[in-house]
Design a protein around this motif. Sequence first.
Motif, PDB file in Angstrom:
ATOM      1  N   PRO A  41       0.842  -1.204   0.000  1.00 45.96           N
ATOM      2  CA  PRO A  41       0.000   0.000   0.000  1.00 45.96           C
ATOM      3  C   PRO A  41       0.872   1.248   0.000  1.00 45.96           C
ATOM      4  N   PRO A  42       0.408   2.342  -0.572  1.00 42.94           N
ATOM      5  CA  PRO A  42       1.244   3.550  -0.641  1.00 42.94           C
ATOM      6  C   PRO A  42       1.575   4.090   0.737  1.00 42.94           C
ATOM      7  N   PHE A  43       2.701   4.776   0.787  1.00 45.75           N
ATOM      8  CA  PHE A  43       3.259   5.306   2.036  1.00 45.75           C
ATOM      9  C   PHE A  43       2.342   6.365   2.634  1.00 45.75           C
ATOM     10  N   GLY A  44       1.998   6.207   3.924  1.00 44.34           N
ATOM     11  CA  GLY A  44       1.274   7.254   4.639  1.00 44.34           C
ATOM     12  C   GLY A  44      -0.220   7.267   4.440  1.00 44.34           C
ATOM     13  N   ASP A  45      -0.769   6.305   3.707  1.00 40.11           N
ATOM     14  CA  ASP A  45      -2.210   6.283   3.480  1.00 40.11           C
ATOM     15  C   ASP A  45      -2.918   5.773   4.739  1.00 40.11           C
ATOM     16  N   PRO A  46      -3.869   6.541   5.303  1.00 36.63           N
ATOM     17  CA  PRO A  46      -4.553   6.080   6.516  1.00 36.63           C
ATOM     18  C   PRO A  46      -5.374   4.819   6.286  1.00 36.63           C
ATOM     19  N   ALA A  47      -5.653   4.465   5.036  1.00 35.32           N
ATOM     20  CA  ALA A  47      -6.475   3.280   4.760  1.00 35.32           C
ATOM     21  C   ALA A  47      -5.666   1.999   4.741  1.00 35.32           C
ATOM     22  N   ASN A  48      -4.348   2.091   4.983  1.00 32.90           N
ATOM     23  CA  ASN A  48      -3.512   0.884   4.929  1.00 32.90           C
ATOM     24  C   ASN A  48      -3.970  -0.152   5.954  1.00 32.90           C
ATOM     25  N   PRO A  49      -3.867  -1.429   5.611  1.00 29.62           N
ATOM     26  CA  PRO A  49      -4.357  -2.478   6.519  1.00 29.62           C
ATOM     27  C   PRO A  49      -3.727  -2.433   7.907  1.00 29.62           C
ATOM     28  N   ILE A  50      -2.450  -2.012   7.984  1.00 24.74           N
ATOM     29  CA  ILE A  50      -1.757  -2.028   9.275  1.00 24.74           C
ATOM     30  C   ILE A  50      -2.464  -1.130  10.297  1.00 24.74           C
ATOM     31  N   HIS A  51      -3.151  -0.081   9.806  1.00 30.03           N
ATOM     32  CA  HIS A  51      -3.778   0.863  10.732  1.00 30.03           C
ATOM     33  C   HIS A  51      -5.174   0.422  11.152  1.00 30.03           C
ATOM     34  N   HIS A  52      -5.610  -0.785  10.735  1.00 27.35           N
ATOM     35  CA  HIS A  52      -6.991  -1.175  11.043  1.00 27.35           C
ATOM     36  C   HIS A  52      -7.069  -2.495  11.787  1.00 27.35           C
ATOM     37  N   HIS A  53      -6.010  -2.855  12.468  1.00 27.60           N
ATOM     38  CA  HIS A  53      -6.076  -4.103  13.224  1.00 27.60           C
ATOM     39  C   HIS A  53      -6.291  -3.774  14.707  1.00 27.60           C
ATOM     40  N   VAL A  54      -5.242  -3.788  15.512  1.00 29.00           N
ATOM     41  CA  VAL A  54      -5.410  -3.449  16.926  1.00 29.00           C
ATOM     42  C   VAL A  54      -5.027  -2.011  17.228  1.00 29.00           C
ATOM     43  N   ALA A  55      -4.345  -1.352  16.277  1.00 30.98           N
ATOM     44  CA  ALA A  55      -3.858   0.000  16.554  1.00 30.98           C
ATOM     45  C   ALA A  55      -4.980   0.961  16.941  1.00 30.98           C
ATOM     46  N   PRO A  56      -6.135   0.971  16.257  1.00 30.70           N
ATOM     47  CA  PRO A  56      -7.206   1.894  16.677  1.00 30.70           C
ATOM     48  C   PRO A  56      -7.656   1.637  18.108  1.00 30.70           C
ATOM     49  N   HIS A  57      -7.691   0.356  18.494  1.00 36.99           N
ATOM     50  CA  HIS A  57      -8.084   0.043  19.874  1.00 36.99           C
ATOM     51  C   HIS A  57      -7.108   0.678  20.867  1.00 36.99           C
ATOM     52  N   TYR A  58      -5.807   0.497  20.609  1.00 38.51           N
ATOM     53  CA  TYR A  58      -4.805   1.085  21.503  1.00 38.51           C
ATOM     54  C   TYR A  58      -4.982   2.595  21.577  1.00 38.51           C
ATOM     55  N   LEU A  59      -5.170   3.227  20.398  1.00 36.01           N
ATOM     56  CA  LEU A  59      -5.210   4.685  20.368  1.00 36.01           C
ATOM     57  C   LEU A  59      -6.477   5.222  21.031  1.00 36.01           C
ATOM     58  N   GLU A  60      -7.593   4.469  20.921  1.00 34.75           N
ATOM     59  CA  GLU A  60      -8.844   4.991  21.474  1.00 34.75           C
ATOM     60  C   GLU A  60      -9.008   4.638  22.946  1.00 34.75           C
ATOM     61  N   GLU A  61      -8.601   3.434  23.328  1.00 32.68           N
ATOM     62  CA  GLU A  61      -8.912   2.962  24.670  1.00 32.68           C
ATOM     63  C   GLU A  61      -7.791   3.192  25.678  1.00 32.68           C
TER      64      GLU A  61
END
Lengths: 117, 141, 215
Positions: free
Chosen positions: C108-128
């Motif tokens: 996936p292109p560099f820096g795209d917020p839609a990349n798969p890496i940003h949609h696994h557990v990372a949102p949980h860590y950042l929100e909770e």
Amino acid sequence: MIGLGLFNYWVVIFLMMVGFYTLIARGNLVKKIIGLNIFQTSVFILYITMGKIAGGTAPIFVQGEQEVVYSNPIPHVLILTAIVVGVATSALGLSLVVRINEAFGTIEEDEIEDTAL
Amino acid sequence: MDDRVILRVGAKILIPFILLFALYVQFHGDFGPGGGFQAGVIFAAGFILYALVYGLGTAKRALPPTAVYVCAAAGVLIYAGVGYLTMALGGEFLAYNVLRHDPEHGQELGILLVELGVLVTVFGSMVAIFYAFAGRRKVQT
Amino acid sequence: MIELVDVALLLLLSVTALAIVRQQNLFAAVMMAGIYSVLSAGLFVVMDAVDVAFTEAAVGAGISTVLMLGTLALVGHSEHKPKHRPILPLLVVALTGGVLVYGTLDMPPFGDPANPIHHHVAPHYLEESEHEIGVPNVVTSVLASYRGYDTMGETTVIFAAAVGVLLLLARGPGPRRVLVNGLWTTVAREEESPELEADEAPATEDDEPKEDDDG
């Protein structure tokens, strides 16, 4: 940031290959370890590159702000520990080099092989 | 040694601040960049600077190798000990919520202790590795 | 602006890496490896990884350089010129690099917020993280709490590496290996005992084993 596309990954691969080349083409054992460090750092850059979000900021909460984009903290955590582990394992490799120098009197790979033949 | 006055005086002024900065990095790690790994390395760097400027013998008198080895092992023990403590208090391994009545305070205490373990191990290991390299004599071959 | 800094740092890193490979003097190579570390620390700041940059600057440019210099003081600092032309290694490296570049084409292109890496557990860590852990620095909360078990393993690895270094180096010089009648033989260093302190006992001249090398 998006405009860069895959440029970061290509530079990472270049650095990785420079480290790999040093590792396989150079006979000096200290030089090999330096090459291994270059390789290692390129992997760090690969991970951190994947964690970056365009327009994001460091994943440390800003008080009172709601609409802040944070970069992905997971690669940061993995690499943070990997750096310190990396220097510890490099030290182990360097101590092996010191012992090889004491045992064979040289750290050039081909010289060690020559005396063995 | 005597002709390097600037180096010796400069190091003497710098080292307390390096050690203090390491502690700041350690305890401010919750709010800004920093934590046990960085603090341990900076703390070790302070002692390594001392050893480089004043000689290995002086450094070993200030910080005996045995103390360093004990540090390296104690950190891992502290870390694992926190894990067993949480198990003894009825939680899972390294689940800090049970350390205090309030889960959030439990987490803060747990992170503090665990980071302390990391600091001690990293500091001990780095200084031990440096002592091992610096104490080695060059062998004629 | 950030793109510009990013590209400039990456190019500087590439140049430094090439210079390290070409450098025959190992002291210079080690100092350039320190420069390489500082440059990569700068890159990590640009990529929002402040904790990582901090560590890299302290470890890579500080401790690592000191250890390398300590090693060079013991083993000498000049590298021999390679005896044969490195055609095979270059081929292997070019091939591997080519395959890896081909592999990135699906990344996936560099820096795209839609990349798969940003949609696994990372949102949980950042929100909770703020409610569950109560620590503003998410890197610290993931490091010490969410993934505390992982960090315990890393700490143990550092401890184990230190134990390994001490096992190899804390005692006196090891035995010397010499070739006697076509067989590798271990020869004890006679005039030294492992208990000797660093300030006594001048290093022995190992003339005898050297003669044996020819035999």
